[in-house]
Design a protein around this motif. Structure first.
Motif, PDB file in Angstrom:
ATOM      1  N   PHE A 257      48.298   3.718  45.991  1.00  0.00           N
ATOM      2  CA  PHE A 257      48.313   3.379  44.704  1.00  0.00           C
ATOM      3  C   PHE A 257      49.728   2.760  44.615  1.00  0.00           C
ATOM      4  N   THR A 258      50.404   3.028  43.224  1.00  0.00           N
ATOM      5  CA  THR A 258      51.815   2.413  43.073  1.00  0.00           C
ATOM      6  C   THR A 258      52.779   2.974  43.930  1.00  0.00           C
ATOM      7  N   LYS A 259      53.772   2.361  44.124  1.00  0.00           N
ATOM      8  CA  LYS A 259      55.096   3.127  45.094  1.00  0.00           C
ATOM      9  C   LYS A 259      55.483   4.068  44.458  1.00  0.00           C
TER      10      LYS A 259
ATOM     11  N   ASN B 129      49.185  10.864  36.071  1.00  0.00           N
ATOM     12  CA  ASN B 129      48.719  11.016  34.878  1.00  0.00           C
ATOM     13  C   ASN B 129      47.378  11.788  34.536  1.00  0.00           C
ATOM     14  N   LEU B 130      46.919  11.960  33.379  1.00  0.00           N
ATOM     15  CA  LEU B 130      45.588  12.556  32.841  1.00  0.00           C
ATOM     16  C   LEU B 130      44.364  11.795  33.163  1.00  0.00           C
ATOM     17  N   ALA B 131      44.500  10.535  33.387  1.00  0.00           N
ATOM     18  CA  ALA B 131      43.309   9.778  33.283  1.00  0.00           C
ATOM     19  C   ALA B 131      42.577   9.304  34.384  1.00  0.00           C
ATOM     20  N   VAL B 132      42.846  10.488  35.603  1.00  0.00           N
ATOM     21  CA  VAL B 132      42.152  10.106  36.953  1.00  0.00           C
ATOM     22  C   VAL B 132      40.688  10.655  36.954  1.00  0.00           C
TER      23      VAL B 132
ATOM     24  N   ARG C  69      34.587   4.411  40.236  1.00  0.00           N
ATOM     25  CA  ARG C  69      35.634   5.596  39.918  1.00  0.00           C
ATOM     26  C   ARG C  69      36.830   5.091  40.383  1.00  0.00           C
ATOM     27  N   LEU C  70      36.972   4.609  41.629  1.00  0.00           N
ATOM     28  CA  LEU C  70      38.132   4.289  42.097  1.00  0.00           C
ATOM     29  C   LEU C  70      38.947   2.910  41.457  1.00  0.00           C
ATOM     30  N   LYS C  71      37.963   1.992  40.990  1.00  0.00           N
ATOM     31  CA  LYS C  71      38.376   0.886  40.304  1.00  0.00           C
ATOM     32  C   LYS C  71      38.982   1.372  39.102  1.00  0.00           C
TER      33      LYS C  71
ATOM     34  N   ALA D 181      43.965   2.753  35.423  1.00  0.00           N
ATOM     35  CA  ALA D 181      44.486   3.965  34.669  1.00  0.00           C
ATOM     36  C   ALA D 181      46.118   4.126  35.248  1.00  0.00           C
ATOM     37  N   ILE D 182      45.968   4.219  36.404  1.00  0.00           N
ATOM     38  CA  ILE D 182      47.395   4.471  37.284  1.00  0.00           C
ATOM     39  C   ILE D 182      48.517   3.318  36.949  1.00  0.00           C
ATOM     40  N   ASP D 183      47.846   2.082  37.233  1.00  0.00           N
ATOM     41  CA  ASP D 183      48.657   0.944  36.996  1.00  0.00           C
ATOM     42  C   ASP D 183      48.923   0.543  35.410  1.00  0.00           C
TER      43      ASP D 183
END
Length: 327
Positions: A30-32, A37-40, A56-58, A63-65
């Motif tokens: 994921f990001t470096k 966060n809560l949206a996983v 789900r992964l997409k 959400a993370i980005d």
């Protein structure tokens, strides 16, 4: 010429895989900066279902980005029917829908007509666009149960206790699952950087254990550096990630083993066939669900004497077992 749904879906898959490979080549998935966060655990607030597998992964990536704290995703039409308004300029995310069976009517031995599902000679592919709750005006605020560090550690320790595979902690430097002996071997807990690192590594190996011939029967014969080895490692990594988020939280801490070696093997597999990621997601979902069902059974036995499992967590596990939002 107008593109078919199949071509659109495959193009979108390729974009996601290229994005992941770019991250992997920099040394992370994921990001470096990491994420917290809560949206996983992406879900649809209208159908009340959870997204699975590749979808789900997409949505987790998005959400993370974008640092979304709202796990709710739904279509423009669903928002409209609820009286919610998509914000101007909001960009939706493409999700896949594959149909593998169809319903047909047939007669039983007594001549009574009944409806049965039969496999299609060729699956039908379609897609739909969804928006995150933070891209919407008028939607009620989302509230989610949060857990303390002690609650997380206790839950995952109980999750480990639910393993049907023997877990041995010995004074050595590697963590692995042995299919021939059907057991997990781990370094001593003191060898890990933290309790969380130990728990993450154990979840990873527990996901490997679901591939045994008596369980989900995956190919676990590949040597390091082979495509089959890379695939199994990717399944275990995604499976442990799905398991963490299904329990309602993310465990901090790195795995005991060097991730750079895993990333190199995954890059090769994904470059050879970008659809491999989505096949791995499907297998990872099965692995996670297998472990969650074991845990659910274990928790039920504990309830008889001391019921302290948060209701939200029970609801999530139950829903994941019942849901049918695939891919």
């Amino acid at each position: 010429m107008k593109k078919s749904a199949f071509d659109i879906v495959l193009e979108d898959r390729k974009k996601l895989v290229e994005r992941i490979i770019e991250n992997m080549e920099k040394g992370y998935f994921f990001t470096k900066e990491g994420w917290n966060n809560l949206a996983v655990l992406p879900q649809n607030p209208v159908s009340n279902l959870y997204y699975k597998g590749g979808n789900r992964l997409k949505l987790m990536f998005e959400a993370i980005d974008n640092n979304y704290q709202d796990p709710r995703w739904f279509t423009f039409k669903q928002a409209q029917e609820k009286g919610w308004k998509i914000k101007k300029g909001a960009k939706g995310i493409l999700c896949e829908k594959w149909i593998f069976t169809k319903k047909e009517k047939e007669k039983d031995e007594k001549g009574n007509e009944k409806e049965v599902e039969v496999p299609l000679p060729k699956p039908i592919v379609n897609y739909f666009i969804v928006f995150n709750g933070e891209q919407v005006e008028g939607i009620p605020p989302y509230s989610k149960t949060t857990f303390t560090k002690d609650e997380i550690l206790k839950t995952v320790n109980n999750f480990i206790k639910s393993s049907e595979v023997k877990i041995r902690e010995i004074a050595q430097t590697e963590a692995y699952y042995s299919p021939s002996r059907d057991e997990i071997v781990l370094p001593l807990r003191e060898a890990f950087k933290s309790e969380e690192a130990f728990l993450r590594t154990t979840l990873h190996e527990m996901c490997h254990s679901t591939g045994h011939s008596t369980r989900l029967n995956r190919n676990q014969t590949g040597e390091f550096g082979t495509p089959s080895y890379a695939r199994e490692e990717l399944i275990a990594e995604l499976g442990s990630l799905f398991t963490e988020t299904s329990l309602g939280f993310k465990i901090e801490g790195e795995h005991f083993n060097d991730h750079s070696n895993y990333l190199k093997s995954w890059i090769g597999a994904l470059k050879d066939d970008y659809n491999e990621l989505f096949r791995a997601c499907s297998e990872a979902e099965k692995a996670s669900n297998y472990l969650l069902e074991r845990y659910n059974t274990f928790e039920k036995t504990q309830e008889k004497t001391n019921d302290k499992t948060p209701k939200e967590k029970k609801r999530i596990i139950k829903k994941l077992k019942e849901d049918e939002l695939e891919l």
